[in-house]
Write an enzyme that holds these catalytic residues in place. Sequence first.
Site, PDB file in Angstrom:
ATOM      1  N   HIS A   6       0.839  -1.224   0.000  1.00  0.00           N
ATOM      2  CA  HIS A   6       0.000   0.000   0.000  1.00  0.00           C
ATOM      3  C   HIS A   6       0.865   1.261   0.000  1.00  0.00           C
ATOM      4  O   HIS A   6       0.518   2.256   0.634  1.00  0.00           O
ATOM      5  CB  HIS A   6      -0.954   0.018   1.203  1.00  0.00           C
ATOM      6  CG  HIS A   6      -1.964  -1.097   1.165  1.00  0.00           C
ATOM      7  ND1 HIS A   6      -3.123  -1.009   0.437  1.00  0.00           N
ATOM      8  CD2 HIS A   6      -1.974  -2.320   1.736  1.00  0.00           C
ATOM      9  CE1 HIS A   6      -3.812  -2.136   0.581  1.00  0.00           C
ATOM     10  NE2 HIS A   6      -3.136  -2.946   1.354  1.00  0.00           N
TER      11      HIS A   6
ATOM     12  N   ASN B  48     -10.244  -2.950   2.095  1.00  0.00           N
ATOM     13  CA  ASN B  48      -9.893  -2.926   0.673  1.00  0.00           C
ATOM     14  C   ASN B  48     -11.144  -2.635  -0.143  1.00  0.00           C
ATOM     15  O   ASN B  48     -12.253  -2.607   0.391  1.00  0.00           O
ATOM     16  CB  ASN B  48      -9.337  -4.288   0.242  1.00  0.00           C
ATOM     17  CG  ASN B  48      -7.837  -4.409   0.495  1.00  0.00           C
ATOM     18  OD1 ASN B  48      -7.113  -3.424   0.542  1.00  0.00           O
ATOM     19  ND2 ASN B  48      -7.376  -5.628   0.667  1.00  0.00           N
TER      20      ASN B  48
END
Length: 507
Positions: free
Chosen positions: A57, A129
């Site tokens: 990420h 997510n």
Amino acid sequence: MSPADRPRTTNDSGVPAPSDEFSLTVGPEGPTVLHDHYTVQKMQHFNRERVPERVVHAKGTGAHGVFEVTGDVSRYTKAGLFQPGAKTDMFARFSLVAGELGYPDTVRDPRGFALKFYTEEGNYDLVGNNTPVFFVRDASKFQDFIHSQKRLPDTGMRSHDMQWDFWTLSPESVHQVMILMSDRGTPRTLRNMNGYGSHTFSWMNSGGEKFWIKYHFKTDQGVENFTDEAAMAMIPEDVDFHRRDLRESIEKGDFPSWTLHVQVMPFAEAEGYRFNPFDLTKVWPQGDYPLIEVGRMTLNRNPANFFAEVEQSSFSPANLVPGIGLSPDKMLMGRIFSYHDTHLHRIGTNYEQLPINRPRAEVNSYNKDGQMTYEHSGDQPVYAPNSHGGPVADPSDGLEIGWSVGGGEIGRYAYEKRAEDDDFGQARTLYEEVMSETDREHLVANIVGHASDDVAPETQLRVVAYWGAVNEELGAKVAEGLGIDLSAMNGQMEAARERVMALADHA
Ligand code: NDP
């Protein structure tokens, strides 16, 4: 602004700077002297500008906003932020998963959907997510999974072979890979994707009654995706397309919002449910557990400083507030340790004191000192128990939501199979019952495009077996696209199938 009206440059101690341009030298052409502290300090600080990028990420963007409760879920949770009428300031960070800091925004990748709610009971972080499921269900496989999505050790290149090798040897990934390979793997903008807590969490109401829950943030802008072609075409046009889009839409007052729904499962139903409800590779069918509206999150303010607010924002699924708890999901258990740990390394011991991470609630912790301590507890006693008026825990405030584990023996267990605990069933439902004909066509084209590029022939056979286990016709279409003549495989295809099925049985 005239030069006289502009602020004066200083060094980092606030002392007026001697020059914005010239270093201190011996004569106009002579060497620079070491006691030019101002220039030396600039160089030293520059060398230390970067903090380690997130291992996953890494590339992201974010915005501030507010969460407003519109429904009434007080019978399921006592958490203050979800009580009728509550309004809570929050910060959201969206990100790529595998891509590094400078990666193009529109590549095929899941997207992180991390939220920090600054509640009166401390910070609540929901670190999700844009997909309701994940590639693996046990935290001990996570590092291997990420390695396979990143770069080869010798060349430093990414490798589709490595990705498909891992996926096809881990059949529990098939549900998530299907979503990734569908057009949802290339969202048009960050505003046009849903967010999911993905894990199962627990809630407790004020009467002490417990529930298992799942979070769904549905985009109010509608789901919109790029086709593979359009996503690729955007790369040379604007590598920061998603970052720019979010910023510009907020700048012009077009505030994106998401409606939060939860699925609620009574605590006792988990044990007899037809598959393991704590398996992160599975959703709970909405026919069994319908969506219940909770509220709306609206992003309405851009960061004033990207490094301070986006780079240094640090989320942890361990940040829970009273009325919200964990579940026996083995990926969630691993993340509870891992997130705080990575921020200690990446930002530092006192990262939670930075303005973006600092709780709005009062902090009365017995943790003290360490690098870059800014908030001090003054003369508060440094140990508990103490007889000097230091903070005392109230177990009823901090009550953790527990569950019983039935006295099992410590061991390394695969998920125990229940009636519908196979790896392929939910991906099959998605393919056969949810996707449109266009979705299915794009899925096949995306899989074929991805698995044609630099993937070893033996891995490609497993790719065919992997999709064939979901749906025979899907497997055949992938084989055709990859130019594999199944009739000429002399048992190799059968061997690939047996391997994938054996791995799925073992899970
Ligand atoms: P439902 O028909 O009740 O739900 C289907 C869900 O799938 C909707 O939430 C929808 O989200 C989402 N969806 C629609 N099109 C696509 C697509 N092309 N790719 C991915 N998701 C899509 O059925 P079930 O609850 O029984 O689930 C069936 C399958 O749907 C599951 O196996 C799973 O793959 C997928 N799914 C299920 C979710 C759940 O929580 N139950 C959540 C997301 C996906 P939207 O309204 O945003 O289009």
